[in-house]
Enzyme design. Structure first.
Site: not given
Lengths: 282, 320
Positions: B64, B16, B173, B89
């Site tokens: 979302e 990330r 991530r 999501f």
């Protein structure tokens, strides 16, 4: 910029109904109910309030219209044709194979259609995005969003409205076509969404209710929305299938079949009305 | 050019951090780039971006469907939106929005779904997407990528920003091994051949690329020559590389951190069934729900290890 404006908005709304009915009548069926209930709104938008250029439908500085109740496409197409985006002959091709005028609005097929809609609720979010993108790019364009009253049962609409208020999108003007009916019947018998203006206000929007078949009232409400400095919702109190002689008083009038006799009767009613409206104007 | 490190090492930087750096560079060069997150701004380390570009960084809150819809609208009006949520999501929660407001309307949105498959670890089965890429590859004209390390991600992001269209990026991530040298270059839609081999081809993506390389090296010690393709683009699939692998090595093993149903294995097998029937063994999640636990436990639990690949390679070779 070229815009085709008229002083006689009631007559334009009747012309929109006439052209819509001709197109759907040729096909023999269609979404008459929700198309006819927004005719006055479309007349005010395309006849007066909106900034557009039919020669350049994708002009970056235009105002955008997102007809989130995508099944009112035929009425939008009629308004676009009457505003010079394409010949009115095209309306006779609605929903035929290979047409550029599908049942639900498609931005890739129809000149002047700014966003693809059809899955209800989604136009609310895309309109918020368009309004925000235009603001970020320094444009003063307005984004007009048309929601159905049944459509606001979709939770996504409320996600979008909350965001519109949060972002203070003062160039986003939302209309709710409050014709009280959805496909299966009356909203109040299914999942009632009355007091729409109050609900919208509770979500942080400036909200009013006006007679949705009064072009002057709609026009004034839009002027006030533009002056308000806030994201605004104008609830249009309307009648489903308004002025469709053979459908207005029918319970199930979301999508109707149209035979030749009905087409003739409907057109003759509307032509008589148009004649009066034009005469009144003289 | 694809350049490998001599030895796979744990990346000193989290993925990330690389993501956030590249997004900063892209946003500086291209003023149309915007970033939207649904209450997960911190999870991809975007605080500096948010501070630098407050107007172009939008936190939509926990909504979302609206986030994706807004992004589609923004792209139609000229912006280049990146949106992020956790994998489930970012995909299944807003599938219809991605489909209609996005792909069907030919919008230009880059969707990042983080913590793919078992990487959801302690967030458990509710957050563990084994189906996200299947959903995304089912949408016409979507491009679906799963980078295996930070270098690959940072090389792909500018291409993704510059290519009009809908993208899904399956993104680890946190701490992750580094497979590639910092100046390695990749082309979307072209598999990276990371090991040469003639007896079997292992087609892997994401966290399974490292396992595939470990498996190939172990197989080499047993005298089995395994080719490894890093199939970081799930769609459009590199059919040429798959066909060559089938012709030249005669059997295939796929390895994915995803359900083998409708995932990378299904895509490879489906193509070969139509074009050149070839023995295929699939390593991946066998149509199960995820569960909670450390990633090391989950990799064993869901058959996502080099050992599973080695067994599958031997089974594939035996079927030639």
């Amino acid at each position: 910029m070229q815009t085709k404006k008229t002083n006689n908005l009631p007559a334009l709304s009747t012309q929109i109904r006439i052209e819509t009915l001709k197109g759907l009548g040729k096909l023999g069926f269609g979404h008459v109910g929700g198309s006819f209930s927004v005719a006055e709104l479309l007349a005010v938008l395309y006849g007066k309030q909106m900034r557009y250029n039919p020669e350049e439908p994708n002009w970056p500085d235009r105002d955008y219209l997102v007809c989130s109740k995508g099944h009112a496409g035929p009425a939008v197409y009629a308004a676009l044709a009457l505003s010079g985006f394409f010949p009115t002959d095209w309306l006779l091709t609605i929903n035929t194979p290979g047409t550029r005028l599908p049942s639900h609005c498609d931005r890739l097929l129809t000149p002047g259609v700014d966003m693809t809609t059809g899955s209800l609720g989604q136009g609310a979010s895309t309109a918020v995005g368009i309004a925000l993108a235009n603001r970020l790019q320094g444009r003063d364009s307005y984004t007009y969003l048309i929601l159905g009253d049944g459509e606001i049962q979709e939770g996504q609409v409320w996600e979008a409205m909350s965001m519109a208020a949060q972002l203070n999108l003062d160039h986003l003007i939302t209309f709710v076509d409050y014709n009280k009916k959805q496909l299966d019947g009356y909203l109040c018998d299914i999942n009632n969404f009355d007091n729409i203006a109050e609900r919208m206000a509770a979500f942080g929007l400036e909200a009013v209710t006006v007679d949705g078949h009064d072009t002057n009232a709609i026009d004034r409400a839009i002027d006030q929305a533009k002056a308000s400095g806030r994201a605004t919702c104008i609830v249009l109190d309307t009648v489903k299938a308004k002025d469709c002689s053979f459908a207005e008083n029918v319970f199930n009038n979301h999508s109707v079949t149209i035979n030749e006799a009905q087409l003739e009767e409907g057109l003759s009613f509307l032509n008589a009305k148009l004649k009066e409206q034009v005469r009144d104007d003289d | 050019m694809i350049k490998l490190l001599d030895k796979i090492t744990l990346d000193a930087r989290e993925v990330r951090a690389g993501f956030a750096d590249t997004m900063m560079e892209l946003a500086e060069k291209n003023h149309k780039i915007v970033y939207l997150a649904a209450d997960l701004m911190g999870t991809l380390g975007m605080a500096t971006f948010e501070k630098t570009y407050p107007e172009r960084c939008i936190n939509t809150g926990i909504a979302e469907a609206n986030m994706v819809g807004m992004a589609c609208g923004m792209s139609v009006a000229g912006m280049v939106p990146f949106v992020h949520s956790f994998g489930p999501f970012a995909t299944r929660r807003c599938f219809d929005q991605i489909y209609m407001s996005g792909a069907y309307a030919k919008a230009n949105v880059k969707i990042i779904g983080s913590d793919p498959g078992v990487c959801a670890a302690f967030n458990g089965g509710t957050h563990m997407p084994f189906e996200d890429a299947a959903l995304m590859t089912s949408i016409p004209e979507m491009t679906v990528v799963e980078p295996c390390d930070r270098v690959q991600l940072q090389n792909l992001l500018p291409q993704i920003a510059d290519t009009y269209g809908m993208f899904y990026i399956r993104l680890v991530r946190k701490k992750n091994p580094l497979i590639y040298a910092e100046d390695a270059q990749f082309e979307i839609g072209k598999a990276a051949r990371v090991r040469e081999g003639s007896d079997v081809t292992i087609i892997a993506s994401g966290i399974m690329v490292e396992q595939a390389i470990l498996a190939a090296d172990a197989l080499a010690a047993e005298g089995i020559s395994a080719r490894v393709l890093d199939m970081f683009t799930w769609k459009p699939l590199d059919e040429q590389a798959i066909l060559e692998a089938a012709q030249e090595t005669g059997c295939i093993v796929t390895a994915e951190n995803h359900n083998i149903l409708n995932g990378l294995g299904s895509a490879v097998a489906g193509y070969l069934a139509r074009r050149r029937p070839t023995p295929v063994e699939m390593v991946g999640v066998n149509d199960e729900f995820g569960e909670v636990g450390p990633e090391s436990y989950l990799r064993e639990r869901f058959d996502l290890t080099a050992d599973h690949i080695i067994r599958a390679a031997k089974a594939a070779i035996a079927r030639k």
